[in-house]
Design a protein around this motif. Structure first.
Motif, PDB file in Angstrom:
ATOM      1  N   ASP A   1       0.860  -1.186   0.000  1.00 43.38           N
ATOM      2  CA  ASP A   1       0.000   0.000   0.000  1.00 43.38           C
ATOM      3  C   ASP A   1       0.899   1.239   0.000  1.00 43.38           C
ATOM      4  O   ASP A   1       1.603   1.514   0.972  1.00 43.38           O
ATOM      5  N   GLU A   2       0.842   1.966  -1.124  1.00 47.75           N
ATOM      6  CA  GLU A   2       1.725   3.133  -1.287  1.00 47.75           C
ATOM      7  C   GLU A   2       1.517   4.153  -0.162  1.00 47.75           C
ATOM      8  O   GLU A   2       2.458   4.821   0.268  1.00 47.75           O
ATOM      9  N   SER A   3       0.275   4.225   0.327  1.00 48.50           N
ATOM     10  CA  SER A   3      -0.006   5.214   1.387  1.00 48.50           C
ATOM     11  C   SER A   3       0.625   4.801   2.726  1.00 48.50           C
ATOM     12  O   SER A   3       0.708   5.597   3.657  1.00 48.50           O
ATOM     13  N   LYS A   4       1.071   3.542   2.802  1.00 46.83           N
ATOM     14  CA  LYS A   4       1.703   3.092   4.058  1.00 46.83           C
ATOM     15  C   LYS A   4       3.234   3.100   3.973  1.00 46.83           C
ATOM     16  O   LYS A   4       3.924   2.653   4.890  1.00 46.83           O
ATOM     17  N   VAL A   5       3.748   3.579   2.854  1.00 45.54           N
ATOM     18  CA  VAL A   5       5.201   3.746   2.764  1.00 45.54           C
ATOM     19  C   VAL A   5       5.571   4.865   3.739  1.00 45.54           C
ATOM     20  O   VAL A   5       4.977   5.934   3.706  1.00 45.54           O
ATOM     21  N   PRO A   6       6.501   4.601   4.647  1.00 43.18           N
ATOM     22  CA  PRO A   6       6.803   5.633   5.646  1.00 43.18           C
ATOM     23  C   PRO A   6       7.433   6.880   5.016  1.00 43.18           C
ATOM     24  O   PRO A   6       8.005   6.803   3.928  1.00 43.18           O
ATOM     25  N   ASP A   7       7.300   7.999   5.699  1.00 46.21           N
ATOM     26  CA  ASP A   7       8.068   9.183   5.275  1.00 46.21           C
ATOM     27  C   ASP A   7       9.528   8.842   5.504  1.00 46.21           C
ATOM     28  O   ASP A   7       9.868   8.329   6.566  1.00 46.21           O
ATOM     29  N   TYR A   8      10.326   9.087   4.521  1.00 47.33           N
ATOM     30  CA  TYR A   8      11.729   8.747   4.733  1.00 47.33           C
ATOM     31  C   TYR A   8      12.612   9.839   4.150  1.00 47.33           C
ATOM     32  O   TYR A   8      12.217  10.567   3.246  1.00 47.33           O
ATOM     33  N   GLN A   9      13.779   9.943   4.720  1.00 48.76           N
ATOM     34  CA  GLN A   9      14.762  10.893   4.218  1.00 48.76           C
ATOM     35  C   GLN A   9      15.976  10.106   3.788  1.00 48.76           C
ATOM     36  O   GLN A   9      16.527   9.328   4.568  1.00 48.76           O
ATOM     37  N   LEU A  10      16.377  10.299   2.539  1.00 49.37           N
ATOM     38  CA  LEU A  10      17.531   9.548   2.041  1.00 49.37           C
ATOM     39  C   LEU A  10      18.811  10.321   2.287  1.00 49.37           C
ATOM     40  O   LEU A  10      18.823  11.553   2.209  1.00 49.37           O
ATOM     41  N   PRO A  11      19.898   9.594   2.564  1.00 49.27           N
ATOM     42  CA  PRO A  11      21.193  10.270   2.640  1.00 49.27           C
ATOM     43  C   PRO A  11      21.485  10.969   1.308  1.00 49.27           C
ATOM     44  O   PRO A  11      21.177  10.425   0.245  1.00 49.27           O
ATOM     45  N   ASP A  12      22.037  12.162   1.377  1.00 46.05           N
ATOM     46  CA  ASP A  12      22.391  12.916   0.170  1.00 46.05           C
ATOM     47  C   ASP A  12      23.673  12.309  -0.411  1.00 46.05           C
ATOM     48  O   ASP A  12      24.706  12.286   0.273  1.00 46.05           O
ATOM     49  N   PRO A  13      23.608  11.812  -1.654  1.00 46.67           N
ATOM     50  CA  PRO A  13      24.815  11.155  -2.201  1.00 46.67           C
ATOM     51  C   PRO A  13      25.979  12.124  -2.395  1.00 46.67           C
ATOM     52  O   PRO A  13      27.112  11.687  -2.553  1.00 46.67           O
ATOM     53  N   LEU A  14      25.670  13.434  -2.356  1.00 48.70           N
ATOM     54  CA  LEU A  14      26.727  14.425  -2.598  1.00 48.70           C
ATOM     55  C   LEU A  14      27.126  15.199  -1.346  1.00 48.70           C
ATOM     56  O   LEU A  14      27.564  16.347  -1.432  1.00 48.70           O
ATOM     57  N   VAL A  15      26.972  14.577  -0.189  1.00 50.93           N
ATOM     58  CA  VAL A  15      27.470  15.206   1.041  1.00 50.93           C
ATOM     59  C   VAL A  15      28.413  14.221   1.730  1.00 50.93           C
ATOM     60  O   VAL A  15      28.070  13.056   1.942  1.00 50.93           O
ATOM     61  N   PHE A  16      29.613  14.729   2.054  1.00 57.45           N
ATOM     62  CA  PHE A  16      30.576  13.889   2.783  1.00 57.45           C
ATOM     63  C   PHE A  16      30.090  13.638   4.206  1.00 57.45           C
ATOM     64  O   PHE A  16      29.291  14.419   4.742  1.00 57.45           O
ATOM     65  N   GLU A  17      30.621  12.607   4.804  1.00 56.64           N
ATOM     66  CA  GLU A  17      30.316  12.306   6.204  1.00 56.64           C
ATOM     67  C   GLU A  17      30.514  13.515   7.119  1.00 56.64           C
ATOM     68  O   GLU A  17      29.782  13.698   8.078  1.00 56.64           O
ATOM     69  N   ASN A  18      31.528  14.322   6.813  1.00 53.90           N
ATOM     70  CA  ASN A  18      31.804  15.491   7.664  1.00 53.90           C
ATOM     71  C   ASN A  18      30.927  16.690   7.314  1.00 53.90           C
ATOM     72  O   ASN A  18      31.144  17.791   7.805  1.00 53.90           O
ATOM     73  N   GLY A  19      29.936  16.472   6.442  1.00 51.18           N
ATOM     74  CA  GLY A  19      28.990  17.548   6.130  1.00 51.18           C
ATOM     75  C   GLY A  19      29.366  18.403   4.930  1.00 51.18           C
ATOM     76  O   GLY A  19      28.549  19.185   4.445  1.00 51.18           O
ATOM     77  N   GLU A  20      30.596  18.271   4.444  1.00 50.10           N
ATOM     78  CA  GLU A  20      31.005  19.072   3.275  1.00 50.10           C
ATOM     79  C   GLU A  20      30.348  18.583   1.999  1.00 50.10           C
ATOM     80  O   GLU A  20      30.031  17.405   1.862  1.00 50.10           O
ATOM     81  N   LYS A  21      30.167  19.520   1.060  1.00 47.76           N
ATOM     82  CA  LYS A  21      29.519  19.192  -0.214  1.00 47.76           C
ATOM     83  C   LYS A  21      30.505  18.592  -1.218  1.00 47.76           C
ATOM     84  O   LYS A  21      31.656  19.000  -1.292  1.00 47.76           O
ATOM     85  N   VAL A  22      30.024  17.688  -1.984  1.00 42.36           N
ATOM     86  CA  VAL A  22      30.778  17.136  -3.115  1.00 42.36           C
ATOM     87  C   VAL A  22      30.441  17.997  -4.319  1.00 42.36           C
ATOM     88  O   VAL A  22      29.275  18.079  -4.705  1.00 42.36           O
ATOM     89  N   SER A  23      31.432  18.674  -4.906  1.00 32.34           N
ATOM     90  CA  SER A  23      31.035  19.584  -5.979  1.00 32.34           C
ATOM     91  C   SER A  23      31.798  19.400  -7.281  1.00 32.34           C
ATOM     92  O   SER A  23      31.649  20.192  -8.202  1.00 32.34           O
ATOM     93  N   SER A  24      32.603  18.374  -7.377  1.00 32.32           N
ATOM     94  CA  SER A  24      33.322  18.138  -8.633  1.00 32.32           C
ATOM     95  C   SER A  24      33.533  16.634  -8.797  1.00 32.32           C
ATOM     96  O   SER A  24      33.461  15.882  -7.818  1.00 32.32           O
ATOM     97  N   PRO A  25      33.818  16.207 -10.027  1.00 28.43           N
ATOM     98  CA  PRO A  25      34.143  14.784 -10.222  1.00 28.43           C
ATOM     99  C   PRO A  25      35.322  14.337  -9.345  1.00 28.43           C
ATOM    100  O   PRO A  25      35.360  13.192  -8.901  1.00 28.43           O
ATOM    101  N   GLU A  26      36.251  15.256  -9.066  1.00 27.60           N
ATOM    102  CA  GLU A  26      37.397  14.892  -8.207  1.00 27.60           C
ATOM    103  C   GLU A  26      36.918  14.616  -6.777  1.00 27.60           C
ATOM    104  O   GLU A  26      37.353  13.657  -6.140  1.00 27.60           O
ATOM    105  N   ASP A  27      36.029  15.495  -6.292  1.00 23.29           N
ATOM    106  CA  ASP A  27      35.441  15.246  -4.957  1.00 23.29           C
ATOM    107  C   ASP A  27      34.740  13.898  -4.937  1.00 23.29           C
ATOM    108  O   ASP A  27      34.793  13.160  -3.961  1.00 23.29           O
TER     109      ASP A  27
END
Ligand code: GTR
Length: 406
Positions: A16-42
């Motif tokens: 039941d789609e209405s029973k899918v919980p509200d969820y927050q996904l980890p941002d794939p472009l944020v480092f563990e220390n909170g910094e942003k990933v902003s280039s292919p090198e990052d």
């Protein structure tokens, strides 16, 4: 006693789609220390961080290969499929630590001038199920019982010969200039909970911990060993090897694509939970259910997230992101609700920011496409009519997708 009660508690999947919980996904472009990933090198650094989490928390850490591979062609047909293809079966012997594991790889190559692009995938019921050709070996490895495919008493048999021919679409592959390479997955690791003593786990005798590799890890690792071999062949274009898998083997194909960037294209067919589907959606099969039903598939550590998905430091969209910027195709079946078609689509969509970092689109649509309407950016997707299975329709899209990128 109801078998479902043996686990102590009956599992009732949510559809039941209405029973899918509200969820927050980890941002794939944020480092563990909170910094942003902003280039292919990052991203190269963030990629390492992401991969590490999938290793320690989900699939386990697969060992680096430092053994030897011996290859021996056991049968060869120079005029297979009406003369359009060459067909070989090759015995690969993996040797390490005084131990050996034999793998039998069935290879079809189109007769073309140049080295052929190849689609490599594990099969469920043995190489002989791909063709009526009586010279293809029947595996002697342990197999799950399945009457239809001639597997009884955990042994494969003649009865299965040719029964999966349509599913692998070998003829279409050859007609379109693609090779197919495949092996029976149980030769890498028999699919039962054996305490990790047989299959390729036996080549390593390290002490196991909560992040040691499970069966999915072993199957994926084995795909890399076959890739080691394909790289040695002149008639295979090693820069164009796609890795493909269905269901549990789709999970393995994705993990192989994530851990081994030599796979230039990655295809997940109905891979579901622990594959392309987002864990946090709790739709169909869940992390808890999969760990209870298949305790040997993942790292022990994954069980920590059973009924506790929000604690996962990653989710499966980040597995898809590990393919970037390489092309990856995700396929669902509309009636395969157990695998959560929408959750499979969304993991592709939420991998887009990483593809965009490379100036690519990724998934070209932000809403799940209608049934039987494939979409193809660097991320491809379709939800086909019907249920769980790898069908000629699916294969047809994969050849189209490979044509588009190659
Ligand atoms: C199911 C399992 C799925 C999927 C499937 C398969 O029993 O719950 O995750 O892997 O098997 O491999 O066919």
């Amino acid at each position: 006693i109801f078998p479902s009660l043996l686990f102590g508690q009956e599992f009732i999947p949510n559809y039941d789609e209405s029973k899918v919980p509200d969820y927050q996904l980890p941002d794939p472009l944020v480092f563990e220390n909170g910094e942003k990933v902003s280039s292919p090198e990052d991203w190269e650094k963030k990629r390492v961080e992401t991969l590490r989490y999938f290793e320690t928390e989900v699939y386990g850490i697969s060992p680096a290969w430092d053994g030897e591979i011996k290859a021996e062609i056991i049968t060869e047909l120079l005029n297979a499929l009406g003369g359009k293809a060459e067909r070989r079966e090759v015995k690969l012997t993996l040797q390490r630590n005084g131990k050996e594991v034999d793998l039998y790889v069935l290879i079809y190559l189109p007769k073309i001038e140049q080295a052929a692009p190849v689609i490599l995938g594990l099969n469920f019921y043995g190489n002989h199920t791909l063709s009526d050709d009586p010279t293809i070996r029947v595996t002697d490895a342990w197999i799950r019982n399945n009457e239809t495919y001639g597997a009884t008493d955990h042994k494969a048999s003649e009865k299965g010969r040719g029964l999966r021919r349509e599913n692998w679409a070998v003829e279409e592959a050859i007609n379109r200039g693609y090779g197919i390479a495949t092996l029976y997955y149980g030769e890498l690791d028999p699919d039962f909970d054996d305490g990790f003593e047989n299959g390729v786990h036996a080549l390593y005798q390290e002490e196991r911990n909560e992040s040691s590799w499970g069966a999915v890890g072993a199957w994926a690792w084995g795909l890399s060993r076959v890739m080691d071999y394909l790289e040695t062949l002149d008639d295979v274009d090693a820069a164009k090897v796609a890795v493909l898998g269905h269901s549990r083997l789709g999970k393995a194909a994705l993990w192989a694509g994530a851990t081994d960037t030599r796979f230039a294209l990655v295809i997940s067919n109905n891979s579901g939970c622990g594959g392309a589907a987002l864990s946090r959606r709790n739709y169909g099969e869940t992390v808890g259910r999969i760990n209870r039903a298949f305790p040997h598939w993942f790292a022990k550590r994954f069980d920590h997230y059973s009924e506790n998905e929000t604690a996962l430091p990653i989710d499966q969209h980040q597995l898809i992101a590990l393919m970037a910027p390489r092309p990856v195709y995700i396929a669902s079946g509309v009636d395969d609700r157990w695998a959560d078609p929408k959750g499979e689509f969304l993991s592709g969509l939420y991998a887009n920011p990483v593809y965009q970092l490379f100036g690519k689109t990724g998934m070209p649509e932000n809403k799940q496409p209608a049934v039987d309407q494939p979409v193809m950016g660097e991320i491809g997707y379709h939800v086909r009519s019907g249920g769980h299975g790898m069908l000629p329709y699916d294969m047809h899209q994969y050849f189209n997708f490979a044509d588009k990128h190659w």
